[in-house]
Motif scaffolding. Sequence first.
Motif, PDB file in Angstrom:
ATOM      1  N   LEU A   1       1.352  -0.894   0.145  1.00 14.53           N
ATOM      2  CA  LEU A   1       0.076   0.067   0.555  1.00 14.53           C
ATOM      3  C   LEU A   1       1.064   1.426  -0.261  1.00 14.53           C
ATOM      4  O   LEU A   1       0.439   2.579  -0.424  1.00 14.53           O
ATOM      5  CB  LEU A   1      -1.354  -0.236   0.907  1.00 14.53           C
ATOM      6  CG  LEU A   1      -2.256  -0.727   0.775  1.00 14.53           C
ATOM      7  CD1 LEU A   1      -3.131  -0.954   2.625  1.00 14.53           C
ATOM      8  CD2 LEU A   1      -2.664  -0.425   0.242  1.00 14.53           C
ATOM      9  N   GLU A   2       1.928   1.075   0.391  1.00  8.91           N
ATOM     10  CA  GLU A   2       3.145   2.247   0.502  1.00  8.91           C
ATOM     11  C   GLU A   2       3.507   2.925  -0.838  1.00  8.91           C
ATOM     12  O   GLU A   2       3.646   3.979  -1.048  1.00  8.91           O
ATOM     13  CB  GLU A   2       4.106   2.328   1.681  1.00  8.91           C
ATOM     14  CG  GLU A   2       3.928   1.723   3.010  1.00  8.91           C
ATOM     15  CD  GLU A   2       3.059   0.444   3.707  1.00  8.91           C
ATOM     16  OE1 GLU A   2       3.278   0.540   3.702  1.00  8.91           O
ATOM     17  OE2 GLU A   2       3.504  -0.170   2.758  1.00  8.91           O
ATOM     18  N   SER A   3       3.515   1.494  -2.185  1.00  9.84           N
ATOM     19  CA  SER A   3       3.761   2.093  -2.590  1.00  9.84           C
ATOM     20  C   SER A   3       2.689   3.226  -4.068  1.00  9.84           C
ATOM     21  O   SER A   3       2.425   3.804  -4.453  1.00  9.84           O
ATOM     22  CB  SER A   3       4.327   0.890  -4.034  1.00  9.84           C
ATOM     23  OG  SER A   3       5.422   0.130  -3.194  1.00  9.84           O
ATOM     24  N   HIS A   4       1.567   2.650  -3.311  1.00 11.23           N
ATOM     25  CA  HIS A   4      -0.198   3.074  -4.029  1.00 11.23           C
ATOM     26  C   HIS A   4       0.098   4.177  -3.661  1.00 11.23           C
ATOM     27  O   HIS A   4      -0.667   5.448  -4.161  1.00 11.23           O
ATOM     28  CB  HIS A   4      -0.793   1.778  -3.731  1.00 11.23           C
ATOM     29  CG  HIS A   4      -0.812   0.312  -4.078  1.00 11.23           C
ATOM     30  ND1 HIS A   4      -1.203   0.768  -5.828  1.00 11.23           N
ATOM     31  CD2 HIS A   4      -1.501  -0.143  -3.964  1.00 11.23           C
ATOM     32  CE1 HIS A   4      -1.831  -0.226  -6.056  1.00 11.23           C
ATOM     33  NE2 HIS A   4      -1.521  -1.290  -4.715  1.00 11.23           N
ATOM     34  N   ASP A   5       0.760   4.554  -2.189  1.00  9.59           N
ATOM     35  CA  ASP A   5       0.460   5.765  -1.665  1.00  9.59           C
ATOM     36  C   ASP A   5       1.549   6.824  -2.612  1.00  9.59           C
ATOM     37  O   ASP A   5       1.017   8.176  -2.901  1.00  9.59           O
ATOM     38  CB  ASP A   5       0.856   5.553  -0.524  1.00  9.59           C
ATOM     39  CG  ASP A   5      -0.132   5.078   0.641  1.00  9.59           C
ATOM     40  OD1 ASP A   5      -1.472   4.869   0.865  1.00  9.59           O
ATOM     41  OD2 ASP A   5      -0.194   4.717   1.928  1.00  9.59           O
ATOM     42  N   SER A   6       2.845   6.253  -2.434  1.00  5.64           N
ATOM     43  CA  SER A   6       3.439   7.393  -3.340  1.00  5.64           C
ATOM     44  C   SER A   6       3.505   7.994  -5.334  1.00  5.64           C
ATOM     45  O   SER A   6       3.666   8.784  -5.297  1.00  5.64           O
ATOM     46  CB  SER A   6       4.811   6.868  -3.097  1.00  5.64           C
ATOM     47  OG  SER A   6       5.097   5.769  -3.707  1.00  5.64           O
ATOM     48  N   ASP A   7       2.451   6.671  -4.817  1.00  4.54           N
ATOM     49  CA  ASP A   7       1.717   6.994  -6.297  1.00  4.54           C
ATOM     50  C   ASP A   7       0.980   8.044  -7.000  1.00  4.54           C
ATOM     51  O   ASP A   7       1.271   8.819  -7.532  1.00  4.54           O
ATOM     52  CB  ASP A   7       1.305   5.661  -7.366  1.00  4.54           C
ATOM     53  CG  ASP A   7       1.618   4.596  -7.477  1.00  4.54           C
ATOM     54  OD1 ASP A   7       3.533   4.580  -7.982  1.00  4.54           O
ATOM     55  OD2 ASP A   7       1.628   3.513  -7.733  1.00  4.54           O
ATOM     56  N   THR A   8      -0.551   7.463  -5.623  1.00  2.00           N
ATOM     57  CA  THR A   8      -1.293   9.035  -5.533  1.00  2.00           C
ATOM     58  C   THR A   8      -1.086  10.537  -5.490  1.00  2.00           C
ATOM     59  O   THR A   8      -0.758  11.558  -6.263  1.00  2.00           O
ATOM     60  CB  THR A   8      -1.882   8.532  -4.578  1.00  2.00           C
ATOM     61  OG1 THR A   8      -2.816   7.554  -5.003  1.00  2.00           O
ATOM     62  CG2 THR A   8      -3.569   9.494  -4.248  1.00  2.00           C
ATOM     63  N   LEU A   9       0.695  10.372  -4.004  1.00  2.00           N
ATOM     64  CA  LEU A   9       1.141  11.484  -4.217  1.00  2.00           C
ATOM     65  C   LEU A   9       2.181  12.209  -5.480  1.00  2.00           C
ATOM     66  O   LEU A   9       2.039  14.148  -6.374  1.00  2.00           O
ATOM     67  CB  LEU A   9       2.600  11.657  -2.909  1.00  2.00           C
ATOM     68  CG  LEU A   9       1.709  11.222  -1.710  1.00  2.00           C
ATOM     69  CD1 LEU A   9       2.764  11.334  -0.770  1.00  2.00           C
ATOM     70  CD2 LEU A   9       1.212  12.938  -1.213  1.00  2.00           C
ATOM     71  N   ALA A  10       2.515  11.198  -6.318  1.00  2.72           N
ATOM     72  CA  ALA A  10       3.453  11.536  -7.649  1.00  2.72           C
ATOM     73  C   ALA A  10       2.313  12.039  -7.875  1.00  2.72           C
ATOM     74  O   ALA A  10       2.254  13.041  -9.216  1.00  2.72           O
ATOM     75  CB  ALA A  10       3.458  10.863  -8.390  1.00  2.72           C
ATOM     76  N   MET A  11       0.702  11.528  -8.824  1.00  2.00           N
ATOM     77  CA  MET A  11      -0.405  12.416  -9.525  1.00  2.00           C
ATOM     78  C   MET A  11      -0.888  13.596  -8.933  1.00  2.00           C
ATOM     79  O   MET A  11      -0.575  14.468  -9.324  1.00  2.00           O
ATOM     80  CB  MET A  11      -1.332  11.219  -9.405  1.00  2.00           C
ATOM     81  CG  MET A  11      -1.073   9.999 -10.140  1.00  2.00           C
ATOM     82  SD  MET A  11      -2.859   9.813 -10.639  1.00  2.00           S
ATOM     83  CE  MET A  11      -3.175   8.505  -9.094  1.00  2.00           C
ATOM     84  N   LEU A  12      -0.048  13.871  -7.601  1.00  2.00           N
ATOM     85  CA  LEU A  12      -1.495  15.139  -6.923  1.00  2.00           C
ATOM     86  C   LEU A  12      -0.411  16.132  -7.577  1.00  2.00           C
ATOM     87  O   LEU A  12      -0.201  17.139  -8.228  1.00  2.00           O
ATOM     88  CB  LEU A  12      -1.049  15.005  -5.845  1.00  2.00           C
ATOM     89  CG  LEU A  12      -2.745  14.178  -4.724  1.00  2.00           C
ATOM     90  CD1 LEU A  12      -2.269  13.982  -4.041  1.00  2.00           C
ATOM     91  CD2 LEU A  12      -4.050  15.048  -5.089  1.00  2.00           C
ATOM     92  N   THR A  13       0.973  15.773  -7.343  1.00  2.00           N
ATOM     93  CA  THR A  13       2.200  16.916  -8.033  1.00  2.00           C
ATOM     94  C   THR A  13       2.274  17.170  -9.457  1.00  2.00           C
ATOM     95  O   THR A  13       2.167  18.247  -9.268  1.00  2.00           O
ATOM     96  CB  THR A  13       3.198  16.048  -7.109  1.00  2.00           C
ATOM     97  OG1 THR A  13       3.629  16.520  -5.889  1.00  2.00           O
ATOM     98  CG2 THR A  13       4.720  17.559  -7.431  1.00  2.00           C
TER      99      THR A  13
END
Length: 246
Positions: free
Chosen positions: A95-107
């Motif tokens: 799940l931590e990798s899914h979290d970093s994916d979402t943060l990258a999309m937000l940026t």
Amino acid sequence: MITQRHDEDINTPTGLMRCTVYRPQAEGRFPCIFFYSEIFQQTAPISRSANIMAGHGFVVVVPEVFHELNPIGTVLGYDDKGKDKGNNDKFTKPLESHDSDTLAMLTFFSEQDYCTGKFGSMGVCLGGHLAYRAALLPSIHAAFCLYATDIHSNTLPCQAGNDTFTRTQEIQGEIALVWGKQDPHVPTQGRQKIYQQLMDTERRFTWYEFNGQHAFMRDEGDRYDPALALECYNKAIALFQRTLKE
């Protein structure tokens, strides 16, 4: 609204991730919805669902949820081979990798001139879980989660205490959850567990249970229910118009 489609390959901590963007052809800036797919990635039904939402005045972004585990552009089939590969990927990626994916999309998408900077999340099956998970971030103003799997059972890999169910209290935006009563993946007790957690943590949420099977939104296969699908699209559109376009 007439829509357009294009790909954006964005950098994440775990590698390049392709995001397919569906958005109005009209000039202007629109709210952004991250649309998380099921385990098969961006199939034709997922593409059509994203396009429907985009046609109502949203930028809809479909990320490849298992980009680290497959070549760019991979789409798994709705068959035993595809299901086995998708489930293996689901239980491999933390799940931590899914979290970093979402943060990258937000940026990335907060910097695009076609986005207003307001974000929501939506998804089906695994994607329903990821849309719920995305709502843990304060930047996600609303989430529409369709038959989200593995929240009640805490079966996706993650660090201790970082499971989505436990972190429900961090959701700040409005969330809507949709379930099929005949869905074996999220039985009655599992749904009740999630409902009680949302109540106990005093989240702002709407709850829908229909007489439907798992994947009743998917417009391929014998579980598709067009009437329920249309009702859910209308509910999702209403939620995002109210929360992202104010």
